[in-house]
Design a protein around this motif. Sequence first.
Motif, PDB file in Angstrom:
ATOM      1  N   ASP A 529      16.900  15.097  34.287  1.00 39.97           N
ATOM      2  CA  ASP A 529      18.024  15.176  33.352  1.00 39.97           C
ATOM      3  C   ASP A 529      19.247  15.782  34.022  1.00 39.97           C
ATOM      4  OD1 ASP A 529      16.409  14.119  31.413  1.00 39.97           O
ATOM      5  OD2 ASP A 529      15.849  16.064  30.558  1.00 39.97           O
ATOM      6  N   LEU A 530      19.014  16.778  34.863  1.00 39.40           N
ATOM      7  CA  LEU A 530      20.124  17.425  35.553  1.00 39.40           C
ATOM      8  C   LEU A 530      20.814  16.456  36.508  1.00 39.40           C
ATOM      9  CD1 LEU A 530      21.497  20.221  35.864  1.00 39.40           C
ATOM     10  CD2 LEU A 530      19.949  20.662  37.752  1.00 39.40           C
ATOM     11  N   ILE A 531      20.019  15.645  37.205  1.00 38.05           N
ATOM     12  CA  ILE A 531      20.596  14.707  38.174  1.00 38.05           C
ATOM     13  C   ILE A 531      21.251  13.535  37.456  1.00 38.05           C
ATOM     14  CG2 ILE A 531      20.042  13.131  40.063  1.00 38.05           C
ATOM     15  CD1 ILE A 531      17.838  15.101  40.886  1.00 38.05           C
ATOM     16  N   GLU A 532      20.603  13.009  36.398  1.00 39.12           N
ATOM     17  CA  GLU A 532      21.157  11.867  35.676  1.00 39.12           C
ATOM     18  C   GLU A 532      22.503  12.186  35.041  1.00 39.12           C
ATOM     19  OE1 GLU A 532      20.300   8.809  35.442  1.00 39.12           O
ATOM     20  OE2 GLU A 532      18.453   8.949  36.619  1.00 39.12           O
ATOM     21  N   SER A 533      22.750  13.463  34.703  1.00 42.51           N
ATOM     22  CA  SER A 533      24.010  13.818  34.056  1.00 42.51           C
ATOM     23  C   SER A 533      25.202  13.686  34.996  1.00 42.51           C
ATOM     24  CB  SER A 533      23.935  15.257  33.515  1.00 42.51           C
ATOM     25  OG  SER A 533      23.741  16.170  34.573  1.00 42.51           O
ATOM     26  N   VAL A 534      24.966  13.747  36.314  1.00 44.00           N
ATOM     27  CA  VAL A 534      26.090  13.632  37.252  1.00 44.00           C
ATOM     28  C   VAL A 534      26.084  12.302  37.995  1.00 44.00           C
ATOM     29  CG1 VAL A 534      26.260  16.114  37.571  1.00 44.00           C
ATOM     30  CG2 VAL A 534      24.807  14.798  39.103  1.00 44.00           C
ATOM     31  N   LEU A 535      25.031  11.502  37.836  1.00 42.66           N
ATOM     32  CA  LEU A 535      24.962  10.242  38.580  1.00 42.66           C
ATOM     33  C   LEU A 535      26.119   9.300  38.263  1.00 42.66           C
ATOM     34  CD1 LEU A 535      21.219   9.157  38.866  1.00 42.66           C
ATOM     35  CD2 LEU A 535      22.822   9.790  40.675  1.00 42.66           C
ATOM     36  N   PRO A 536      26.596   9.160  37.008  1.00 39.79           N
ATOM     37  CA  PRO A 536      27.736   8.251  36.784  1.00 39.79           C
ATOM     38  C   PRO A 536      28.954   8.617  37.619  1.00 39.79           C
ATOM     39  CG  PRO A 536      26.697   8.819  34.703  1.00 39.79           C
ATOM     40  CD  PRO A 536      26.052   9.681  35.735  1.00 39.79           C
ATOM     41  N   LEU A 537      29.227   9.901  37.737  1.00 33.37           N
ATOM     42  CA  LEU A 537      30.381  10.308  38.545  1.00 33.37           C
ATOM     43  C   LEU A 537      30.106  10.130  40.035  1.00 33.37           C
ATOM     44  CD1 LEU A 537      31.359  13.555  36.600  1.00 33.37           C
ATOM     45  CD2 LEU A 537      32.355  11.292  36.396  1.00 33.37           C
ATOM     46  N   VAL A 538      28.873  10.394  40.458  1.00 36.61           N
ATOM     47  CA  VAL A 538      28.534  10.213  41.873  1.00 36.61           C
ATOM     48  C   VAL A 538      28.615   8.734  42.244  1.00 36.61           C
ATOM     49  CG1 VAL A 538      26.712  10.487  43.591  1.00 36.61           C
ATOM     50  CG2 VAL A 538      27.129  12.295  41.915  1.00 36.61           C
ATOM     51  N   ARG A 539      28.160   7.858  41.350  1.00 35.72           N
ATOM     52  CA  ARG A 539      28.168   6.425  41.670  1.00 35.72           C
ATOM     53  C   ARG A 539      29.589   5.881  41.744  1.00 35.72           C
ATOM     54  NH1 ARG A 539      23.204   5.975  38.094  1.00 35.72           N
ATOM     55  NH2 ARG A 539      21.491   5.673  39.570  1.00 35.72           N
ATOM     56  N   LEU A 540      30.525   6.472  40.991  1.00 37.22           N
ATOM     57  CA  LEU A 540      31.921   6.066  41.141  1.00 37.22           C
ATOM     58  C   LEU A 540      32.364   6.223  42.587  1.00 37.22           C
ATOM     59  CD1 LEU A 540      33.628   7.589  37.964  1.00 37.22           C
ATOM     60  CD2 LEU A 540      33.201   5.189  38.441  1.00 37.22           C
ATOM     61  N   GLN A 541      32.095   7.410  43.153  1.00 36.30           N
ATOM     62  CA  GLN A 541      32.468   7.653  44.553  1.00 36.30           C
ATOM     63  C   GLN A 541      31.677   6.744  45.489  1.00 36.30           C
ATOM     64  OE1 GLN A 541      34.741  10.064  45.477  1.00 36.30           O
ATOM     65  NE2 GLN A 541      34.609   9.512  47.628  1.00 36.30           N
ATOM     66  N   ALA A 542      30.400   6.531  45.181  1.00 36.34           N
ATOM     67  CA  ALA A 542      29.564   5.730  46.076  1.00 36.34           C
ATOM     68  C   ALA A 542      30.030   4.279  46.118  1.00 36.34           C
ATOM     69  CB  ALA A 542      28.105   5.811  45.628  1.00 36.34           C
ATOM     70  N   ARG A 543      30.378   3.692  44.962  1.00 37.79           N
ATOM     71  CA  ARG A 543      30.823   2.296  44.967  1.00 37.79           C
ATOM     72  C   ARG A 543      32.115   2.117  45.751  1.00 37.79           C
ATOM     73  NH1 ARG A 543      28.390   2.031  39.765  1.00 37.79           N
ATOM     74  NH2 ARG A 543      30.237   2.837  38.711  1.00 37.79           N
ATOM     75  N   LYS A 544      33.000   3.117  45.677  1.00 39.09           N
ATOM     76  CA  LYS A 544      34.242   3.007  46.446  1.00 39.09           C
ATOM     77  C   LYS A 544      33.965   3.046  47.949  1.00 39.09           C
ATOM     78  CE  LYS A 544      38.603   5.343  47.323  1.00 39.09           C
ATOM     79  NZ  LYS A 544      39.459   6.520  47.041  1.00 39.09           N
ATOM     80  N   SER A 545      32.975   3.838  48.360  1.00 36.59           N
ATOM     81  CA  SER A 545      32.679   3.986  49.789  1.00 36.59           C
ATOM     82  C   SER A 545      31.616   3.021  50.270  1.00 36.59           C
ATOM     83  CB  SER A 545      32.205   5.424  50.064  1.00 36.59           C
ATOM     84  OG  SER A 545      33.167   6.358  49.661  1.00 36.59           O
ATOM     85  N   GLY A 546      31.043   2.230  49.377  1.00 37.72           N
ATOM     86  CA  GLY A 546      30.002   1.292  49.791  1.00 37.72           C
ATOM     87  C   GLY A 546      28.686   1.971  50.096  1.00 37.72           C
ATOM     88  N   ALA A 547      28.440   3.136  49.508  1.00 42.67           N
ATOM     89  CA  ALA A 547      27.211   3.877  49.776  1.00 42.67           C
ATOM     90  C   ALA A 547      26.193   3.633  48.675  1.00 42.67           C
ATOM     91  CB  ALA A 547      27.520   5.373  49.893  1.00 42.67           C
ATOM     92  N   ARG A 548      24.926   3.902  49.006  1.00 44.43           N
ATOM     93  CA  ARG A 548      23.830   3.776  48.050  1.00 44.43           C
ATOM     94  C   ARG A 548      23.317   5.172  47.700  1.00 44.43           C
ATOM     95  NH1 ARG A 548      22.544   0.704  52.185  1.00 44.43           N
ATOM     96  NH2 ARG A 548      20.721   1.992  52.675  1.00 44.43           N
ATOM     97  N   ILE A 549      22.849   5.320  46.502  1.00 45.14           N
ATOM     98  CA  ILE A 549      22.290   6.586  46.036  1.00 45.14           C
ATOM     99  C   ILE A 549      20.794   6.395  45.853  1.00 45.14           C
ATOM    100  CG2 ILE A 549      22.408   8.412  44.309  1.00 45.14           C
ATOM    101  CD1 ILE A 549      24.974   8.032  45.884  1.00 45.14           C
ATOM    102  N   GLU A 550      20.004   7.212  46.542  1.00 49.73           N
ATOM    103  CA  GLU A 550      18.550   7.157  46.442  1.00 49.73           C
ATOM    104  C   GLU A 550      18.053   8.489  45.882  1.00 49.73           C
ATOM    105  OE1 GLU A 550      16.634   4.611  46.975  1.00 49.73           O
ATOM    106  OE2 GLU A 550      18.231   3.283  47.721  1.00 49.73           O
ATOM    107  N   LEU A 551      17.041   8.395  45.010  1.00 50.91           N
ATOM    108  CA  LEU A 551      16.434   9.590  44.420  1.00 50.91           C
ATOM    109  C   LEU A 551      14.995   9.699  44.870  1.00 50.91           C
ATOM    110  CD1 LEU A 551      17.754   9.393  40.728  1.00 50.91           C
ATOM    111  CD2 LEU A 551      18.770  10.573  42.683  1.00 50.91           C
ATOM    112  N   ASP A 552      14.573  10.908  45.220  1.00 53.28           N
ATOM    113  CA  ASP A 552      13.189  11.182  45.615  1.00 53.28           C
ATOM    114  C   ASP A 552      12.717  12.352  44.766  1.00 53.28           C
ATOM    115  OD1 ASP A 552      10.758  11.555  46.747  1.00 53.28           O
ATOM    116  OD2 ASP A 552      11.487  12.001  48.780  1.00 53.28           O
TER     117      ASP A 552
END
Length: 697
Positions: A529-552
Amino acid sequence: MYNSTLSPPSVPARPRRWRRALLWGALVGLLLVAQSLLVWLTLDYENNRAQEQVDAAAASAIGDLRHALSGDLQDLQALTWNNPPILQWRADAGELLRARRELLRVERRDTSFRVESAVNSPYQTAIFTQIPRDRMDFEAQLACANAQRQAGPSYSRSYFVPLPGGMGLEVVDVCLPAQAAGEITGYLVGTFSLTQLLHDVVAADVTRNHELSFVEGDGTRLARAGLPRGTGVFRSDRVLDLPGLTLQLRVDSGKGRARLIPNLTIALVLSLTLALGAVVVLLARDVRRRAEAEAALAEALAVRKAMEDSLITGLRARDLQGRITYVNPAFCNMVGFSAQELVGQALPPYWPPEHVQEYTARQQVRLTGATPPPAEGYETVFMRKNGERFAVMIFEAPLVDGQGHHTGWMSTALDVSGQRRVEEISRQQQERLQATARLATVGEMASLLSHELNQPLAAIASYATGSLNLMNDTAQADSAEARAETQSLLRQAAQRIAEQAERAGRVIKSVHDFVRRREQAREVVRVDDLIESVLPLVRLQARKSGARIELDLPTPLPHVECDRTMLEQVLLNLSRNGIQAMETTTPLPKRELLIRVRQTHDRWVTFSVIDHGRGVAPDVAQRLFTPFFTTRAEGMGLGLSLCRTVIEQHGGVLDFQNLPAPAASPNRAGGAEFRFTLPAAPMGQVAKKASTAESAS
């Protein structure tokens, strides 16, 4: 026969007893006379010797004063040689005043007695501040007029100069004519402090044992030094003749007349020395031991008293009835009441009126001994004399006397109001810094939001245009089958419009919630829950930079006890830093940001944010967590500093390490891993949260 034989020897026995008594009486009388004469001679000798000492001290003091004043006149005369410039004259006068403490002021005057320049002593406040010099110039002008007539130095009469604070000094001026080619070109006026003359000029052995005073003819004392008060028994008067001034010096010894009892005791001790020699030896040993013990006790008491008086922590002692028996100066300074106002009080005046009932009940419980005071102390509120309330930390312990009896309670009081104010200011500054960092983060994301929102808005516009076109086609369609197909397409377009609108709403809501969230209460949160709450904002930055977000994430998912808002900020800062580290040097296929969670201990959960950038340079690593240090031109330098502060406030640790380069590309850095620890939520709180969630569902 029997009576006749006994009577003759008994007749001469009475005269012998009488003569023995007479002899003993004469011996006793002679001893008394001898002792009386010895005592009288001793007293007279000591009185004469004391008077001689006072006379010698007076003669020595007069000699010291004459010698010092003569030297002062020579030094003042040297200031008039060759008529030096004003600046040089002021420098020389300053050196003279630093060397001669008895000199308070040196003035350079013209032939009309007007002051051209003046220098005051650095050791004394300027003396003519209360009343200007021109209003107290009469004596100096008389002295200069006399010096003009005599063509030599002349002293003025003494006069009183008031000082700030109601104090004052008795001073005397000396005027020296400055001559050139036989003509007077000006005057030099020096002002002496009579008290400073006695303090600094007269020998220290004289001032330690005598009171020295300058007195007038009627006995009025002008200045004094030495003992606080002479006894007036042994006194010597001497006249100090100066050009234009005569001062009477009175030396008063601190000794009184020789006392009878001590000298009589000495005489008796001397007469009985032979008889009491052995006893004196034994007594000497006992006295020496007693003196050593008393000296050690006095030293220990003095050290303890000095320690108590020098402590900045307040000390307070109370008896078994709750009355205050002792307070140290630090405690008095803390509450604003004197020791006289506190000692003996059962109801202390520093108790706030609104807490008197509570404190009285607590004190009664404490005095009964049923509840011992907490070893770690307790915090309470006191009131200063001016009514100000302040927080104090109290540490209390039983007070036991030398026989082991409990006689009361000893308390240590520490004023923590300043610490509380600093903590509050620090908390407010921390909140402002966090708000600033969050706003800065949102500001940097504004461009990303506009790009992200353009896509759903463009899709909504396209579907809306298509829907309008289909609606026109429906109006022109002839068959029912064509109209049904058009309605199906319109329904699909409306669904797509709703989906794109919901997508745009989610993006806006994630940023809105991130900015507006202000609560800082600790709560039990599942890590996903803690990580999912910030993922939308993190993915904004990731899509601009062409990066992928992986969770373990592990299974089962651990829970942490934290301030959710602050931890979201930490995760967002670390994730964005990792994405930005890969923007310029990492190829697109390798731009992967890994967020890993592991429960390494029953009490701790470890979060890792791993990127594949260039890593952290050694020179940057030394200052990486320093506030306002940044390697980006648009950065504020607050992100990592705030992250470390937040993690440490939770009891965890934030650190980093550079990862090794991959084997396929040894020339490229392997990236960096930032990891931090958070306290794991107790199982009881996790179960309570789960039951609450089930009941709510």
